[in-house]
Design an enzyme around this catalytic site. Structure first.
Site, PDB file in Angstrom:
ATOM      1  N   LYS A  27       5.955   7.792   6.409  1.00 12.58           N
ATOM      2  CA  LYS A  27       5.905   8.438   5.088  1.00 12.58           C
ATOM      3  C   LYS A  27       5.731   9.940   5.233  1.00 12.58           C
ATOM      4  CE  LYS A  27       3.930   4.473   2.676  1.00 12.58           C
ATOM      5  NZ  LYS A  27       2.711   3.933   2.092  1.00 12.58           N
ATOM      6  N   GLU A  67       1.670  -7.186   8.961  1.00 11.34           N
ATOM      7  CA  GLU A  67       0.792  -6.065   8.633  1.00 11.34           C
ATOM      8  C   GLU A  67      -0.648  -6.352   9.028  1.00 11.34           C
ATOM      9  OE1 GLU A  67       0.800  -4.785   4.537  1.00 11.34           O
ATOM     10  OE2 GLU A  67       2.220  -3.193   4.943  1.00 11.34           O
ATOM     11  N   HIS A  70      23.609 -22.255  12.220  1.00  8.31           N
ATOM     12  CA  HIS A  70      25.006 -21.911  12.480  1.00  8.31           C
ATOM     13  C   HIS A  70      25.148 -20.453  12.888  1.00  8.31           C
ATOM     14  CE1 HIS A  70      26.626 -25.779  10.861  1.00  8.31           C
ATOM     15  NE2 HIS A  70      25.405 -25.775  10.338  1.00  8.31           N
TER      16      HIS A  70
HETATM   17  O1  PA5 Z   1       0.129  -4.062   1.800  1.00  7.38           O
HETATM   18  C1  PA5 Z   1       0.226  -2.933   1.383  1.00  7.38           C
HETATM   19  O2  PA5 Z   1      -0.747  -2.200   1.231  1.00  7.38           O
HETATM   20  C2  PA5 Z   1       1.575  -2.368   0.986  1.00  7.38           C
HETATM   21  O3  PA5 Z   1       2.613  -3.280   1.168  1.00  7.38           O
HETATM   22  C3  PA5 Z   1       1.518  -1.965  -0.472  1.00  7.38           C
HETATM   23  O4  PA5 Z   1       1.265  -3.096  -1.259  1.00  7.38           O
HETATM   24  C4  PA5 Z   1       2.813  -1.289  -0.906  1.00  7.38           C
HETATM   25  O5  PA5 Z   1       3.024  -0.156  -0.134  1.00  7.38           O
HETATM   26  C5  PA5 Z   1       2.751  -0.918  -2.375  1.00  7.38           C
HETATM   27  O6  PA5 Z   1       1.647  -0.089  -2.627  1.00  7.38           O
HETATM   28  P1  PA5 Z   1       1.219   0.270  -4.097  1.00  7.38           P
HETATM   29  O7  PA5 Z   1       0.790  -0.973  -4.781  1.00  7.38           O
HETATM   30  O8  PA5 Z   1       0.109   1.250  -3.948  1.00  7.38           O
HETATM   31  O9  PA5 Z   1       2.422   0.875  -4.764  1.00  7.38           O
END
Ligand code: PA5
Length: 429
Positions: A415, A279, A300
């Site tokens: 999303k 990310e 393996h």
């Molecule tokens: O790194 C990120 O922003 C995402 O992985 C969020 O942590 C994830 O989508 C969860 O978001 P939230 O804490 O708003 O539910």
């Protein structure tokens, strides 16, 4: 230095130290929080700036709910899930003698999974920690709706309130509103720390503490790494050496990094690392694809590809010096399995020899670069240290690539489509 970095099997064609000037400049952008995405760099000073009162409250709440927590259900996804799971599995192992069992929900839309969790916990004493910064993440919100209903039916509204802990934004969001309305115990996700850097905040600390993990020790490690790694001197900073080695290897054409562990209890740590790297770095058409494997298990299966397949990847081996437990191979007079040559040897020694032999095979025969990051053990202190090591390495490696490590614009696109298909108001075509 608690953690070490070794590039001697890295087949690097550039000298790591030749990046010194660039690293010096970027180190100051990290420590002074002047680089891209600096509104999400609260983690940099967090080992000293963390909310001490809240930290004490986490310890108190954990102590209070401990006896009621036959099962701790943690509801969250992504940055609000992976760190806690990585920590608990790394520190406690897969089958620990901790009397609390931890179950994760809110990380999937799988109806089978959620139904099986409900069935599994129905006769057990449950504490529920819901974690969501936005409060609107669909997987988490949906699971929490089901779990809240389960808790209220099982315990009644009053007692359910005592058993639900919310970790969320300090002021905004649907979960904050609900938590205030219901009077849940609430912990704060700081505004300036993004999900994948949040395991060192209540996001990770609350589940860890309820599971009996000593979070003070986690912070000792975190704090020592904050001090040890506060140097721009590449020769003395293993986190930055790792950050630079990744760049050199990508310059050599390797677009995939396989994070290799030899401990099953580190598989979730690898998942956490994948989010951290993927990310942070995978944007603007750039980045190294983070992958992972647990050896010798995956030797393996994936081992064939690594050894003889297309040369797309390099390996980053996370080596653990001392295992949490060890055992000795016993003698069998019949020796029908021909294993007596290992009599008296420790299991961990066998594991280490597998690692040594594999690195040799992959590097010398397969031509696959291997870089090695070493951590002393899988205890609390090392976990805290390792978090800061990978945070600062990620920031450096992304800045070297001229990428903002702290945003994730790409995760919103699916999303929108999903919301349209689900009929969410405001997302019609
Ligand atoms: O790194 C990120 O922003 C995402 O992985 C969020 O942590 C994830 O989508 C969860 O978001 P939230 O804490 O708003 O539910």
């Amino acid at each position: 230095m608690t953690m070490k970095f070794d590039a001697s099997h890295g087949l690097l064609k550039e000298d790591i130290l030749s990046y010194q000037d660039k690293v010096t400049e970027l180190h100051s952008a990290i420590r002074n929080r002047t680089g891209a995405g600096n509104d999400f760099m609260g983690w940099v000073e967090w080992p000293v700036s963390y909310d001490k009162e809240e930290f004490e409250r986490i310890l108190k709440v954990a102590e209070k709910v401990k006896d009621k927590a036959e099962v701790l259900v943690v509801c969250g996804i992504g940055g609000s899930y992976l760190g806690a799971r990585a920590a608990i599995e790394m520190i406690q192992g897969m089958y620990s003698d901790c009397k609390t069992e931890v179950v994760f929900v809110g990380n999937t839309f799988s109806s089978t999974y959620v139904s099986q969790v409900l069935n599994h916990i129905k006769d057990k004493s449950v504490i529920l920690n819901v974690i969501s910064k936005s409060g609107t993440t669909t997987e988490t919100a949906l699971a929490f709706r089901v779990l809240r209903d389960f808790m209220e039916k099982k315990y009644g509204k009053e007692e359910a309130r005592e058993r639900i802990i919310a970790t969320t934004d300090k002021a905004r969001g649907a979960l904050k509103t609900l938590a205030d309305q219901e009077g849940y115990e609430t912990f704060v996700i700081p505004d300036d720390i993004g999900g994948r850097y949040s395991v060192i905040t209540p996001v990770g600390l609350v589940p860890m503490a309820i599971m009996g993990i000593d979070i003070r020790k986690v912070f000792e490690g975190l704090n020592d790494a904050y001090n040890d790694l506060n140097t721009a001197d590449l020769a003395k900073n293993p986190a930055y050496q790792y950050a630079v080695a990744r760049r050199i290897l990508q310059n050599q054409g390797y677009d995939v990094e396989m994070f290799v562990t030899y401990e099953p209890q580190l598989q979730m740590l690898a998942e956490w690392w994948k989010q951290l790297m993927g990310e942070s770095e995978g944007k603007d058409g750039k980045g190294i694809l983070p992958d992972s494997a647990c050896f010798s298990t995956d030797l393996h299966s994936l081992g064939q590809f690594v050894q003889e397949g297309k040369k797309v990847l390099f390996e980053t081996v996370l080596e653990v010096e001392t295992p949490s437990e060890d055992l000795t191979v016993t003698e069998d007079p019949a020796n029908l399995d021909n294993m007596n040559y290992l009599t008296g040897k420790s299991y961990d020694w066998v594991n280490k020899m597998a690692e040594k032999g594999t690195i040799e095979a992959h590097v010398e025969v397969g031509g696959v670069p291997n870089i090695v990051v070493t951590v002393p053990d899988m205890k609390e202190y090392s976990f805290g240290y390792l978090c800061y090591f990978f945070f600062i390495a990620t920031a450096m490696t992304c800045y070297l690539l001229e990428i903002n490590p702290f945003n994730q614009p790409g995760v919103e696109i699916y999303k929108k489509n999903m919301f349209r298909l689900l009929g969410k108001p405001g997302y019609e075509k």
